[in-house]
Enzyme design. Structure first.
Site, short mmCIF file in Angstrom:
data_model
loop_
_atom_site.label_atom_id
_atom_site.label_comp_id
_atom_site.label_asym_id
_atom_site.label_seq_id
_atom_site.Cartn_x
_atom_site.Cartn_y
_atom_site.Cartn_z
N GLU A 130 1.09 -1.20 -0.03
CA GLU A 130 -0.18 -0.20 -0.12
C GLU A 130 0.84 1.13 -0.14
OE1 GLU A 130 -2.10 -0.44 3.64
OE2 GLU A 130 -3.82 -1.71 2.58
N GLU A 167 -5.18 10.89 1.43
CA GLU A 167 -4.46 10.33 2.71
C GLU A 167 -4.47 11.22 3.69
OE1 GLU A 167 -3.48 8.05 4.91
OE2 GLU A 167 -3.72 6.31 3.55
N GLU A 174 -3.20 8.01 -1.89
CA GLU A 174 -2.86 6.47 -2.03
C GLU A 174 -3.97 5.85 -2.98
OE1 GLU A 174 -3.76 2.44 0.67
OE2 GLU A 174 -2.72 3.94 1.60
N ARG A 234 -1.97 -0.08 15.67
CA ARG A 234 -1.37 0.29 14.44
C ARG A 234 0.06 0.99 14.75
NH1 ARG A 234 -4.88 0.70 9.91
NH2 ARG A 234 -7.00 0.04 10.41
N GLU A 263 0.35 -7.59 8.12
CA GLU A 263 0.69 -6.25 7.35
C GLU A 263 2.16 -5.84 8.13
OE1 GLU A 263 -1.10 -1.97 6.99
OE2 GLU A 263 -2.12 -3.43 8.40
#
Length: 473
Positions: free
Chosen positions: A132, A215, A223, A342, A361
């Site tokens: 990404e 973004e 993105e 995150r 991820e």
């Protein structure tokens, strides 16, 4: 999409192609190309290749041993939407001209070897990667560096710093606030049509497109998303991604950068990279462990976390990368894993009950990397974790901002600079040598190049902010 050389030749004939653009990727991840008249392209070209001078490519051959071959991959054939003359693009891997042996410093060859090694282990037959990549779209960029001065200047009509600027036709406002750029609708999102063209153009070039959006950062951060793909193909798609975005932006009179941290005080640009292993058409990362993970996936995460300080020399390979990875902010600097946090460097996305969607991820990487080297290095770190059953420990499911300094000190963190990452790579790279995927020569070349061409030149130059801090001492 073509699968064979014969099919590529048919595409050339059916579309009245006049020129064929052969492309390859240099050590730093920059696309290079040379354009041939179609009369120079034959079926045999796809096995015998076409010669070029490798000594002129950064980090490659010496002038006394410079002959190399571009070997086109027929599955990468795609019509170029930006050229006036009908042109077919082909991505190449690189071989030694005299022996025909794949070149050990060619990034695409390294990625291909990583897949071959994966299959040789019997652990899996396919590694899927879904990057990404974020980027900034600016209206203007100026920069210079010399003996007595150095500066940079970027600007965007969306920049909240321009809320008080006198603009042609009147300043209409509609500028995202600092850290307020995530998902606003037009007119605050002024780049909707441009991003739509970027996405659809990528689709026309064979990239399996998904979405696009504004973004977080003010000043035109964006993105685009495409579907996961097998490792080498995912890296090929990333090079198409960059090519399309930059050329569409230029068409609109804009400029694009994938620098991780072009703006001070607002979000940086990352490239969160989703990964999963499959065998015989079945996913290997779904199980009954933490967050629905298999033991295989946990060991893969263990390998990523153990080798992350060295991995970042490839996944975050610019000095600018570490202006994004700063403790105390939203950057994923904590070498831990979590299903929701995150700020952890490895996150387990919510996938419901679908085992095919189960993945991890890795949130540290940024798009200044060479995707072929970065993806290959991540795969090898994960495989090392599986082979040696490296458990990642307990997940980090707490709010790091609520941890005491003593508790936070127990959580390992990413390197604080490119120099530190390169030192870690120097001391921890045996996992990259498995299957002869990376070589000592490649790793030593990478370290020497990055130190001599980037780290040391940055260290030697005064920074503009140093004048603010120290001029009057």
């Amino acid at each position: 999409m073509a699968q064979t050389a014969q099919e590529v030749m048919q595409i050339i004939a059916d579309n009245n192609i006049e020129l064929v653009d052969l492309r390859f990727i240099d050590l730093l991840g920059i696309s290079q190309h040379v354009t041939f008249h179609t009369s120079m392209i034959e079926v045999d070209t796809f096995t015998s290749g076409l010669a070029f001078d490798g000594s002129s490519i950064r980090g490659w051959k010496a002038i006394n041993d410079s002959d190399m071959l571009m070997i086109p991959d027929p599955t990468t054939a795609v019509l170029d939407p930006f050229t006036q003359v009908p042109t077919l693009n082909l991505t190449c891997s690189i071989s030694e001209a005299r022996t025909g042996i794949p070149y050990s410093r060619d990034p695409r060859t390294i990625a291909e070897k990583a897949v071959t090694y994966l299959q040789s282990t019997g652990i899996a037959d396919t590694a899927y990667f879904g990057p990404e990549a974020e980027f900034f779209i600016f209206d203007e960029v100026r920069f210079d560096q010399n003996t007595h001065s150095g500066y940079y200047y970027v600007d965007s009509v969306e920049g909240n710093w321009n809320s008080g600027r006198v603009e042609s036709g009147g300043n209409l406002g509609y500028k995202p606030k600092n850290k307020g750029g995530y998902f606003p609708v037009p007119p605050t999102d002024s780049q909707q049509d441009m991003r739509s063209e970027m996405l659809l153009t990528m689709g026309k070039m064979g990239v399996p497109i998904e979405k696009h959006h504004h973004e977080v950062a003010s000043g035109g951060q964006a993105e685009l998303g495409y579907r996961f793909a097998p490792l080498v193909q995912a890296a090929d798609y990333m090079m198409t991604y960059k090519y399309v975005i930059k050329n569409v932006a230029r068409k609109y009179g804009k400029t694009v950068t994938f620098m991780p941290k072009p703006l001070y005080g607002d979000n940086g640009t990352g490239m969160h990279t989703h990964q999963s292993l499959w065998k015989d058409g079945k996913p290997l990362f779904a199980g009954d462990g933490y967050a629905g993970l298999s033991e295989t996936c946990l060991y893969y995460i263990g390998g990523i976390l153990k080798h992350a300080p060295a991995l970042l020399a490839f996944t975050n390979p610019s000095t600018n990368s570490y202006k994004r990875l700063v403790p105390g902010f939203e950057a994923p600097v904590n070498l831990a894993y979590s299903s929701g946090n995150r700020s952890a460097s490895v996150r387990i996305p919510v996938t419901g009950t679908n085992p095919k969607a189960k993945r991890l991820e890795f949130r540290c990487p940024d798009a200044s990397c060479n995707p072929y080297l970065a993806f290959a290095a991540m795969l090898l770190a994960g495989l090392d974790g599986i082979k040696n059953q490296i458990h990642p420990g307990e997940p980090l499911d707490v709010d790091i901002y609520e941890l005491s300094p003593e508790e936070l000190a127990k959580v390992p963190s990413t390197p604080g600079s490119l120099a530190e990452a390169l030192e870690n790579l120097k001391n921890d790279h045996d996992f990259l040598l498995a299957g002869d995927v990376f070589t000592e020569d490649l790793i030593n070349t990478w370290i020497e190049y990055k130190l001599s061409k980037e780290v040391i030149p940055i260290q030697m130059r005064p920074h503009p902010y140093e004048f603010e801090l120290y001029y009057d001492v």
